[in-house]
Each structure stands twice: as C-alpha cells, then as structure tokens.
Design an enzyme around this catalytic site. Structure first.
Site, PDB file in Angstrom:
ATOM      1  NE  ARG A   1      -4.380  -0.711   0.210  1.00  0.00           N
ATOM      2  CZ  ARG A   1      -4.571  -1.780  -0.563  1.00  0.00           C
ATOM      3  NH1 ARG A   1      -3.619  -2.205  -1.368  1.00  0.00           N
ATOM      4  NH2 ARG A   1      -5.713  -2.412  -0.564  1.00  0.00           N
TER       5      ARG A   1
ATOM      6  CD  GLU B   1      -2.282   3.790  -5.086  1.00  0.00           C
ATOM      7  OE1 GLU B   1      -1.093   3.484  -4.967  1.00  0.00           O
ATOM      8  OE2 GLU B   1      -3.185   2.967  -5.251  1.00  0.00           O
TER       9      GLU B   1
ATOM     10  CG  HIS C   1      -2.782  -0.225  -6.647  1.00  0.00           C
ATOM     11  ND1 HIS C   1      -3.156   0.469  -5.529  1.00  0.00           N
ATOM     12  CD2 HIS C   1      -2.954  -1.529  -6.324  1.00  0.00           C
ATOM     13  CE1 HIS C   1      -3.522  -0.361  -4.577  1.00  0.00           C
ATOM     14  NE2 HIS C   1      -3.407  -1.585  -5.039  1.00  0.00           N
TER      15      HIS C   1
HETATM   16  C1  8YV Z   1      -6.645  -3.848  -5.766  1.00  0.00           C
HETATM   17  C2  8YV Z   1      -5.216  -4.421  -3.903  1.00  0.00           C
HETATM   18  O1  8YV Z   1      -7.787  -4.443  -5.363  1.00  0.00           O
HETATM   19  O2  8YV Z   1      -6.428  -6.306  -3.202  1.00  0.00           O
HETATM   20  C3  8YV Z   1      -5.824  -5.291  -2.871  1.00  0.00           C
HETATM   21  O3  8YV Z   1      -5.718  -4.931  -1.679  1.00  0.00           O
HETATM   22  O4  8YV Z   1      -4.549  -3.486  -3.595  1.00  0.00           O
HETATM   23  C4  8YV Z   1      -5.463  -4.678  -5.344  1.00  0.00           C
HETATM   24  O5  8YV Z   1      -5.664  -6.007  -5.620  1.00  0.00           O
HETATM   25  C5  8YV Z   1      -6.751  -3.671  -7.215  1.00  0.00           C
HETATM   26  O6  8YV Z   1      -5.621  -3.026  -7.606  1.00  0.00           O
HETATM   27  C6  8YV Z   1      -7.960  -2.856  -7.617  1.00  0.00           C
HETATM   28  O7  8YV Z   1      -7.896  -1.570  -7.046  1.00  0.00           O
END
Ligand code: 8YV
Length: 333
Positions: free
Chosen positions: A241, A270, A288
């Site tokens: 993150r 972001e 991401h």
């Molecule tokens: C996002 C992610 O879901 O699952 C997570 O926590 O950070 C990613 O898989 C994906 O990028 C869609 O925003």
C-alpha cells in the site's frame, strides 16, 4: 424469482459477473471508472441494499450515517483500509474483501518488479525505444544487480508474503522475514523462511519486499531511518500500500545512491506519484496493478459478487459470506 434487493456497483465490472448478480438482484452498475466523493457515496448508497466498491471508495461512518437500508459492502480488494469496519459493524452492515484469490498473481508481480528494478529492464527499454542502440554495446554497460543467491527480506508475512517467499527457492535465495507475529514452524518450513527483528531484516536483506497491510501502525514503516539501515546495493519492492513507505524519503535515498533501486506498484496519495520518484531512472513504477491478471481480476470480481449475494441471503453461503470481515456485525435483517 422476484428481485427484492437492489445493489450498486461503483465501477465497471466484467459483464459475466454483473449477469450473475442480476440473476438475483437489481443491479445498478457504473459504466465509467471514477472516484466518488463522500457525498456521492452517501447518495448512491442511500437507495440500495448492498454495494460492490473499490479501493478509492472510502466508506466510513459519515458515508453510512442515517442509512437504514444498506446491509452489505463488498470490497474489490483484499486490503480494506478504505473501509471503516468498526463503523460498518456498529451499523450492522456486512463487510467483505477478496483474500486468497490474488495471492499468487500478486506474488508473481512482486518478483516482476524485483527483477525489473535489479536488472534495469524499464530504463533499458526506454533507452532502446528512444533509438539509442546504434553501435555495439559496451561490455560494461547496463550492469545490474543479481537477484539469485541473494538474501530476500520480506516485511509482512501474510498469505501474499508467504507466496512471495515460496518463489525464492527457485532463485536459490535464503529468506528472512519480519511479521508482528511469528509464523508456525510448519509455515516457516514450507516457506524456508526465518523470522528476525525488523532492524535485522533491514540490515541483512540484499533485497526487500513489502507485503504488509496498511494501518496507522504501518504508516511509514519504511522511512528515512529504516532506509538508512538498508544496504546501498538493495532493491526495495512495494506491492502492499501507498503510505507504508515514506515516498519522499525513498526518492531521496534513491537519488543519493543510498539505495540501489525500487520497484513500486503503490504510492502515497495515488494516483498522484511524487515527481521526485517519477524522474528517477532507478525506480520501476506501475499503477497499482499487481493483482491484474485476467484470471485473478475475474476471480476477485466473482468473489466480491458471491460475498455480496451471500450477505443478502442468496446462494449456498447465504448469511455467511466466504470472506466476511465482521461476522460480529450480525447483519441487518
Ligand atoms: C486492488 C489491492 O484491489 O487487493 C488489494 O488490496 O490493492 C489490489 O488487488 C486492485 O488493484 C484494484 O484496485
């Protein structure tokens, strides 16, 4: 079946998943990707029983205040720092996420970033595309860093961290990890990984991958002080993150050669990316997308839809969604 429930899908989703939902409930799905403000979320959620939402939709006490209808929120992600789970629980609203289905795909991508950053894949490609490859290449040009045989450090050893660790065997890399709680001996053995204190991890890792969830506790878990402990020849990879790394401190360390390179899929604030990071050649940057394989994004969408339907009382898991974050919420009846 008469459809009594209405659900909102906050972003475009695979048509087959929307069709699946529509067999049970009325679906109102957005057709373009956009960030919703708190006021827009309040308004969208006011008239529905459930919603599938994404990471940029922040659902907190303010957004659900006074909402008497909403029963379930299905997050399209395993990380759920965009949800105020205690507020949802207090309101009796189910919250779900999408664990497990993305572990292997996300781990693959962490390795893609490590390899790309260590072996300078992105900058070499930029150089080639710019038409710079005209004569013979110097024998000592484009020297990168080895990955195989080096010590891999992993900060955050949940399911994704473990999937990353298991891949290290093929690269002949010993694995060190740090996690709040030490894993069982069986999992450590399976991952061929040894637990160390965080400072030792930072000092000893030849390359470091971050796979921990974001929380107030993990905010800037890697800042100037932590970067100073790392080897100047190390590559740092963040697929976890934005906010776990202090991006400004990282940009400075990369610019000053105190860290060799970084592979970053997530950023503080972001979609904005710190200009100081964007201009660095030794940072491999992506928007991401670590979980974005065709199979995995479909599986995540399907799981979110199944979770939502189960929360609303449909299907084999009726009343007990597979990835239920707050069983104590009980759910509204
Ligand atoms: C996002 C992610 O879901 O699952 C997570 O926590 O950070 C990613 O898989 C994906 O990028 C869609 O925003």
């Amino acid at each position: 079946m008469s459809k009594s429930h209405k659900v909102w899908v906050s972003r475009p989703l695979f048509p087959e998943v929307l069709d699946h939902l529509a067999r049970y409930v009325h679906v109102q799905a957005e057709t373009s990707e956009r960030r919703h403000t708190a006021a827009q979320l309040r308004q969208k959620l006011a008239g529905v029983d459930g919603a599938i939402i994404g990471l940029s939709d922040r659902i907190d006490g303010e957004v659900i205040a006074g909402n008497r209808r909403l029963r379930a929120i299905a997050n399209l992600a395993v990380g759920y720092n965009n949800l105020d789970v205690p507020a949802l629980t207090a309101a009796g609203i189910f919250a779900t996420n999408t664990p497990d289905v993305l572990n292997e795909t996300t781990a693959d991508y962490a390795w893609a970033l490590l390899l790309a950053a260590a072996r300078r894949v992105s900058s070499a490609e930029r150089w080639l595309r710019a038409g710079n490859w005209r004569g013979d290449m110097r024998f000592d040009d484009w020297l990168g860093l080895d990955v195989h045989g080096k010590t891999l450090g992993i900060l955050g050893m949940g399911r994704i961290g473990q999937a990353i660790a298991r891949r290290a065997y093929g690269f002949g890399m010993p694995v060190l990890y740090h996690n709040r709680s030490r894993l069982s001996a069986a999992i450590e053995h399976d991952c061929r990984a040894a637990w160390v204190e965080k400072a030792e991890l930072l000092r000893r890792a030849d390359h470091l991958m971050l796979a921990l969830p974001y929380s107030a506790q993990s905010h800037h878990a890697i800042g100037a002080a932590e970067l100073a402990l790392m080897k100047p020849t190390a590559v740092l990879v963040n697929i976890a993150r934005g906010g776990i790394v202090d991006d400004a401190a990282l940009a400075t360390a990369l610019r000053e050669g105190r860290l060799a390179a970084a592979g970053l899929d997530v950023f503080e604030g972001e979609p904005a990316v710190l200009p100081g990071l964007r201009e660095l050649d030794n940072a491999v940057l992506s928007p991401h997308l670590a979980s974005a394989s065709a199979d995995t994004r479909r599986a995540m969408a399907q799981l979110a839809a199944d979770n939502l339907l189960a929360a609303l009382g449909y299907g084999p898991d009726a009343g007990r969604p597979r990835s239920w974050l707050n069983p104590e919420a009980g759910g509204r009846t």
